[in-house]
Write a protein that holds these residues in place. Structure first.
Motif, PDB file in Angstrom:
ATOM      1  N   PHE A   1      47.472  19.182  23.330  1.00 16.73           N
ATOM      2  CA  PHE A   1      48.795  18.843  23.841  1.00 16.73           C
ATOM      3  C   PHE A   1      48.958  17.332  23.990  1.00 16.73           C
ATOM      4  O   PHE A   1      50.080  16.806  23.914  1.00 16.73           O
ATOM      5  CB  PHE A   1      49.003  19.524  25.193  1.00 16.73           C
ATOM      6  N   GLY A   2      47.852  16.625  24.157  1.00 14.98           N
ATOM      7  CA  GLY A   2      47.918  15.204  24.470  1.00 14.98           C
ATOM      8  C   GLY A   2      48.157  14.976  25.944  1.00 14.98           C
ATOM      9  O   GLY A   2      48.932  14.103  26.346  1.00 14.98           O
ATOM     10  N   TRP A   3      47.477  15.784  26.771  1.00 18.81           N
ATOM     11  CA  TRP A   3      47.726  15.779  28.213  1.00 18.81           C
ATOM     12  C   TRP A   3      47.473  14.411  28.833  1.00 18.81           C
ATOM     13  O   TRP A   3      48.306  13.901  29.597  1.00 18.81           O
ATOM     14  CB  TRP A   3      46.847  16.841  28.877  1.00 18.81           C
ATOM     15  N   ASP A   4      46.355  13.815  28.524  1.00 18.07           N
ATOM     16  CA  ASP A   4      45.992  12.555  29.178  1.00 18.07           C
ATOM     17  C   ASP A   4      46.917  11.406  28.780  1.00 18.07           C
ATOM     18  O   ASP A   4      47.112  10.466  29.563  1.00 18.07           O
ATOM     19  CB  ASP A   4      44.542  12.191  28.843  1.00 18.07           C
ATOM     20  N   GLY A   5      47.473  11.448  27.591  1.00 18.80           N
ATOM     21  CA  GLY A   5      48.344  10.366  27.148  1.00 18.80           C
ATOM     22  C   GLY A   5      49.822  10.660  27.294  1.00 18.80           C
ATOM     23  O   GLY A   5      50.657   9.930  26.756  1.00 18.80           O
ATOM     24  N   TYR A   6      50.153  11.723  28.007  1.00 14.88           N
ATOM     25  CA  TYR A   6      51.553  12.146  28.111  1.00 14.88           C
ATOM     26  C   TYR A   6      52.387  11.134  28.879  1.00 14.88           C
ATOM     27  O   TYR A   6      51.983  10.647  29.938  1.00 14.88           O
ATOM     28  CB  TYR A   6      51.628  13.503  28.809  1.00 14.88           C
ATOM     29  N   LYS A   7      53.557  10.812  28.354  1.00 12.71           N
ATOM     30  CA  LYS A   7      54.476   9.894  29.011  1.00 12.71           C
ATOM     31  C   LYS A   7      55.730  10.671  29.407  1.00 12.71           C
ATOM     32  O   LYS A   7      56.460  11.155  28.556  1.00 12.71           O
ATOM     33  CB  LYS A   7      54.832   8.726  28.091  1.00 12.71           C
ATOM     34  N   LYS A   8      55.955  10.753  30.678  1.00 15.88           N
ATOM     35  CA  LYS A   8      57.089  11.503  31.203  1.00 15.88           C
ATOM     36  C   LYS A   8      58.390  10.750  30.943  1.00 15.88           C
ATOM     37  O   LYS A   8      58.456   9.539  31.082  1.00 15.88           O
ATOM     38  CB  LYS A   8      56.903  11.717  32.707  1.00 15.88           C
ATOM     39  N   THR A   9      59.423  11.509  30.554  1.00 18.30           N
ATOM     40  CA  THR A   9      60.752  10.927  30.345  1.00 18.30           C
ATOM     41  C   THR A   9      61.758  11.674  31.207  1.00 18.30           C
ATOM     42  O   THR A   9      61.452  12.708  31.789  1.00 18.30           O
ATOM     43  CB  THR A   9      61.161  11.024  28.866  1.00 18.30           C
ATOM     44  N   ALA A  10      62.968  11.147  31.257  1.00 18.56           N
ATOM     45  CA  ALA A  10      64.011  11.748  32.083  1.00 18.56           C
ATOM     46  C   ALA A  10      64.253  13.193  31.639  1.00 18.56           C
ATOM     47  O   ALA A  10      64.354  13.488  30.449  1.00 18.56           O
ATOM     48  CB  ALA A  10      65.299  10.944  31.959  1.00 18.56           C
ATOM     49  N   ARG A  11      64.337  14.073  32.626  1.00 12.52           N
ATOM     50  CA  ARG A  11      64.627  15.496  32.442  1.00 12.52           C
ATOM     51  C   ARG A  11      63.499  16.280  31.775  1.00 12.52           C
ATOM     52  O   ARG A  11      63.645  17.474  31.558  1.00 12.52           O
ATOM     53  CB  ARG A  11      65.920  15.703  31.635  1.00 12.52           C
ATOM     54  N   ARG A  12      62.430  15.616  31.423  1.00 14.69           N
ATOM     55  CA  ARG A  12      61.332  16.339  30.777  1.00 14.69           C
ATOM     56  C   ARG A  12      60.079  16.291  31.642  1.00 14.69           C
ATOM     57  O   ARG A  12      59.854  15.342  32.385  1.00 14.69           O
ATOM     58  CB  ARG A  12      61.032  15.766  29.396  1.00 14.69           C
ATOM     59  N   GLY A  13      59.278  17.345  31.522  1.00 16.43           N
ATOM     60  CA  GLY A  13      58.036  17.409  32.265  1.00 16.43           C
ATOM     61  C   GLY A  13      57.068  18.356  31.586  1.00 16.43           C
ATOM     62  O   GLY A  13      57.429  19.122  30.684  1.00 16.43           O
ATOM     63  N   ARG A  14      55.820  18.295  32.021  1.00 17.67           N
ATOM     64  CA  ARG A  14      54.761  19.106  31.408  1.00 17.67           C
ATOM     65  C   ARG A  14      54.177  20.062  32.440  1.00 17.67           C
ATOM     66  O   ARG A  14      54.219  19.811  33.649  1.00 17.67           O
ATOM     67  CB  ARG A  14      53.656  18.209  30.876  1.00 17.67           C
ATOM     68  N   GLY A  15      53.636  21.162  31.946  1.00 21.49           N
ATOM     69  CA  GLY A  15      52.995  22.131  32.814  1.00 21.49           C
ATOM     70  C   GLY A  15      51.772  22.717  32.144  1.00 21.49           C
ATOM     71  O   GLY A  15      51.663  22.733  30.909  1.00 21.49           O
ATOM     72  N   PHE A  16      50.846  23.201  32.974  1.00 24.04           N
ATOM     73  CA  PHE A  16      49.591  23.739  32.447  1.00 24.04           C
ATOM     74  C   PHE A  16      49.256  25.017  33.210  1.00 24.04           C
ATOM     75  O   PHE A  16      49.576  25.164  34.395  1.00 24.04           O
ATOM     76  CB  PHE A  16      48.453  22.732  32.633  1.00 24.04           C
ATOM     77  N   ALA A  17      48.588  25.957  32.529  1.00 29.60           N
ATOM     78  CA  ALA A  17      48.106  27.172  33.188  1.00 29.60           C
ATOM     79  C   ALA A  17      46.986  27.779  32.358  1.00 29.60           C
ATOM     80  O   ALA A  17      46.907  27.582  31.139  1.00 29.60           O
ATOM     81  CB  ALA A  17      49.235  28.178  33.366  1.00 29.60           C
ATOM     82  N   PHE A  18      46.143  28.543  33.046  1.00 30.47           N
ATOM     83  CA  PHE A  18      44.996  29.178  32.386  1.00 30.47           C
ATOM     84  C   PHE A  18      44.745  30.545  33.022  1.00 30.47           C
ATOM     85  O   PHE A  18      44.967  30.737  34.226  1.00 30.47           O
ATOM     86  CB  PHE A  18      43.727  28.334  32.553  1.00 30.47           C
ATOM     87  N   ALA A  19      44.275  31.485  32.223  1.00 31.62           N
ATOM     88  CA  ALA A  19      43.770  32.756  32.750  1.00 31.62           C
ATOM     89  C   ALA A  19      42.887  33.401  31.693  1.00 31.62           C
ATOM     90  O   ALA A  19      43.035  33.149  30.492  1.00 31.62           O
ATOM     91  CB  ALA A  19      44.908  33.700  33.129  1.00 31.62           C
ATOM     92  N   ARG A  20      41.991  34.219  32.166  1.00 28.84           N
ATOM     93  CA  ARG A  20      41.282  35.136  31.280  1.00 28.84           C
ATOM     94  C   ARG A  20      41.861  36.515  31.542  1.00 28.84           C
ATOM     95  O   ARG A  20      41.764  37.042  32.653  1.00 28.84           O
ATOM     96  CB  ARG A  20      39.774  35.127  31.539  1.00 28.84           C
ATOM     97  N   TYR A  21      42.486  37.111  30.527  1.00 27.87           N
ATOM     98  CA  TYR A  21      43.209  38.363  30.727  1.00 27.87           C
ATOM     99  C   TYR A  21      42.276  39.443  31.272  1.00 27.87           C
ATOM    100  O   TYR A  21      41.216  39.709  30.709  1.00 27.87           O
ATOM    101  CB  TYR A  21      43.840  38.809  29.407  1.00 27.87           C
TER     102      TYR A  21
END
Length: 734
Positions: A571-591
């Protein structure tokens, strides 16, 4: 399928489809004395239940699992072809048919590869080893010297013998074992590669693919007139004028079960509408309205069961609490449920898109008062469903009408309002979660409680069939029971996969719900992962940790850690640059905490003034053990993300005091093409030699949580109640 009696020490022939087949039968005493066999072989240990080699050299593969659009026919053919070392195009696959295939229960819970794939892998490999040994004996050469080309073995001097010739020359009588024979070096590889889907060409060409398309000679059409609500009482009906309508062949009334049979479908539709107008009902107001969902669900009687009690309660530190909810939701199959049934010479044949033809047969037998042997259920694909929708109910409609109109095949298709109002819904759920962080930002105490109606009212009993509850002598639905851990039902994935020294989880199972509910894809995992992973983000914020780093601090499983890191990196999590109206989210599970690992990072765009939330891109990383069909796994995860986005952004069943109101696509919208993410990338971690892990339901929970977490990141609004629809989101604008 009937199994032959044990024949110790002798080989035997079986006649099938006009030809001889090589049959591998396990004596009953051998199964009892042996250890547990792999996958579904343990329940059906006869190899000829899975693989049959005909004297005509045709190889037929049998599975009790069904194609739901998930591509399982292709994947299972790949498994069998890989072990038999035969081109998949030369194999014939027969799916769930109570007269022909093994009983593998339901196609559910992401178990197809775990159960049927594992069984076929071992069965096919053992069949090939037996044939190889016989070929070596016949050609008088070492087995290692033989070269196989599809279903033909060749000796170094050019002599050859086919599978069919080996069958014609003798018989085998061997027990299934848990030992997987080694593959020949240099053998063709059909597993672990992407092959064309076998179910797609016919659908693209408009060929017979779905049960909806089935047309049989002398077939008649039927429609059922439903009560306005489950509590409605029939006051009276005048059938005289309807009976005189053109094409009407039969009007059936049994208690509240009303139906019309006609010679053409449109005539059946018009006659059913006329019958509905000629019917008088009393519709009592029995449903509670005006309460918020959480208090409404909590008010229902429940049976608490503690499913996890680890460590001690009451650790000191910063304590956070939150409540998350999920509404009643539809399966929302694009085509209404359909079935065809015929009663001929005392035997019923039912063509159905049920996900469990054997349990359905048992329920129909009880409904009809007939022996199971008098009913054959044959699976055909439906128009799309993962879970318990109206497929079994419409099959019950069809057999009741076939009994009333014997001889001719009777086709029953539900109308849209029937599907929306009468299918079993995914239950509304409430999750309360509390956790305590120590001074170092680690979770030192976890408490979780989930309220949920039943996810487990599939047939097996007549009372689980809608029509059976409307008869003059109705069948009562059996009290639903929760599925025990580790599979779970309402508490599926309620136990966090993180390393938590002190944790308690309670499942409050509700036997009697407001509305009829049952299995919807991933069961309780959708809500539980949404709640747990949303709360993990809230805890990370309180601990002043990056959400990914916070999760990694609480994980010990190396495979889980690798999945989380891969999704974040891609995803490029560490280098993510937030902009207006946009944001990132993360989640994990083992079904189910024992199936596929799935981590999802996604980005959203949020406009609070209009309430519009759009996923711009999603990146998933998945570990499902050994991969048979990479494209099939990607399809399942992509589809899971999109379906979860539809649930999480749009879908909720609404009702007033008397009845369900979401009767069509206008009142129950689903995600349209213009709402899907601009891009979905799925990255796979293949584990050759590891067990198959179910994938079909791994993405729904993580997708919902990642979406909510991204919305919180984009606009600072933490939404804990699903769906995040426009009306709800606009409420945060002020």
């Amino acid at each position: 399928m009937t199994t032959a009696p044990p024949n110790r020490g002798r080989r035997r022939f079986l006649a099938a489809n006009g030809g001889l087949v090589l049959s591998f039968a396990l004596p009953a005493h051998a199964a009892a004395q042996g250890s547990k066999l792999p996958g579904s072989l343990d329940k059906t240990p006869w190899l000829d239940a899975w693989i049959r080699v005909g004297a005509d050299n045709r190889v037929t593969v049998f599975t009790g699992k069904v194609e739901l659009g998930q591509g399982i026919r292709t994947a299972l053919l790949q498994v069998a072809a890989h072990e038999l070392q035969i081109d998949p195009g030369r194999l014939v696959l027969v799916t769930a048919d109570t007269d022909r295939t093994p009983d593998e229960g339901y196609t559910a819970g992401s178990h197809s590869m775990q159960d049927s794939g594992t069984a076929l892998r071992h069965a096919a490999a053992q069949v090939r080893a037996l044939l190889l040994g016989r070929a070596a004996a016949r050609l008088a050469v070492p087995a290692a010297a033989l070269v196989q080309t599809n279903s033909v073995f060749r000796a170094p001097d050019g002599r050859r013998v086919s599978f069919g010739e080996l069958v014609a020359d003798g018989e085998q009588h061997v027990r299934a074992t848990g030992v997987l024979p080694p593959r020949q070096l240099g053998a063709p590889r059909y597993a672990g590669v992407t092959l064309p889907r076998v179910d797609i060409p016919g659908k693209l060409k408009g060929e017979l693919a779905y049960v909806h398309d089935l047309r049989l000679p002398a077939m008649v059409h039927a429609r059922v007139v439903r009560p306005p609500s489950q509590a409605a009482r029939l006051l009276g009906v005048d059938t005289a004028q309807v009976a005189r309508l053109p094409g009407v062949l039969e009007i059936v009334r049994d208690g509240r079960f009303l139906a019309v049979v006609a010679d053409e479908e449109w005539r059946a539709v018009k006659a059913a509408a006329a019958l509905a107008r000629a019917t008088r009902w009393e519709v009592p107001a029995t449903l509670p309205v005006g309460q918020e969902l959480a208090s409404l669900v909590r008010s229902l009687p429940s049976q608490p069961q503690q499913v996890l009690a680890r460590g001690a309660a009451g650790s000191a530190g910063q304590t956070l609490r939150a409540t998350y909810t999920r509404p009643f939701q539809l399966h929302a199959s694009l085509g209404p449920s359909c079935a065809v049934a015929q009663l001929e010479e005392g035997r019923y044949t039912v063509w159905t898109h049920s996900q469990g033809v054997f349990p359905l047969r048992a329920a129909l037998a009880e409904l009809l008062g007939a022996p199971e042997e008098a009913i054959r259920c044959v699976h055909m694909e439906g128009s799309g469903c993962y879970g318990h929708n109206g497929a079994d109910d419409v099959a019950a409609d069809a057999v009741l009408l076939a009994r009333a109109f014997p001889g001719s095949p009777v086709r029953v298709q539900w109308m849209r309002e029937e599907e929306h109002c009468w299918e079993p819904y995914g239950p509304a759920m409430v999750a309360d979660v509390q956790a305590t962080l120590d001074a170092g930002g680690r979770i030192v105490d976890w408490q979780y409680e989930v309220w949920s109606g039943s996810h487990n009212t599939r047939p097996g009993k007549a009372g689980n069939l809608l029509a059976a509850t409307h008869l003059a002598r109705p069948f009562a639905p059996p009290p639903p029971k929760p599925i025990p851990q580790p599979q779970g039902s309402g508490d599926r994935n309620a136990i966090p996969y993180y390393t938590l020294a002190n944790a308690r989880v309670t499942h409050r199972h509700q036997v009697a719900g407001l509305l009829r509910t049952s299995a919807l894809r991933s069961l309780g995992a959708y809500c539980n992962v949404f709640a747990i992973e949303s709360f993990m983000d809230e805890l990370a914020r309180a601990a002043k940790n990056d959400p990914v780093v916070f999760r990694l601090r609480h994980l010990q499983d190396a495979r889980a850690i690798e999945v989380v890191k891969l999704a974040a990196a891609k995803f490029g999590w560490d280098g993510y640059k937030k902009t207006a109206r946009r944001g990132r989210g993360f989640a994990f599970a083992r079904y189910k905490n024992l199936a596929a690992y799935c981590a999802i990072a996604l980005e959203v765009e949020v406009a609070l003034d209009t309430g519009f939330v759009r996923i711009t891109r999603a990146v998933a990383a998945v570990d499902c053990g050994e991969i048979v069909s990479p494209d099939g796994v990607r399809n399942q995860v992509e589809g899971g993300i999109i379906q979860s986005a539809s649930w999480s952004l749009l879908e909720a069943v609404r009702f007033d005091a008397s009845r369900v109101l979401t009767q069509d696509w206008a009142s129950y919208p689903i995600l349209r093409f213009d709402g899907v993410p601009d891009r979905v990338d799925v990255h796979l971690l293949d584990r050759p030699g590891q067990p198959y892990l179910g994938t079909g339901e791994a993405a729904q929970g993580p997708a919902a949580a990642a979406l909510a977490n991204a919305v919180a990141d984009a606009c600072g609004v933490r939404v804990r109640d699903l769906p995040l629809d426009r009306a709800r989101m606009r409420g945060f604008a002020t």
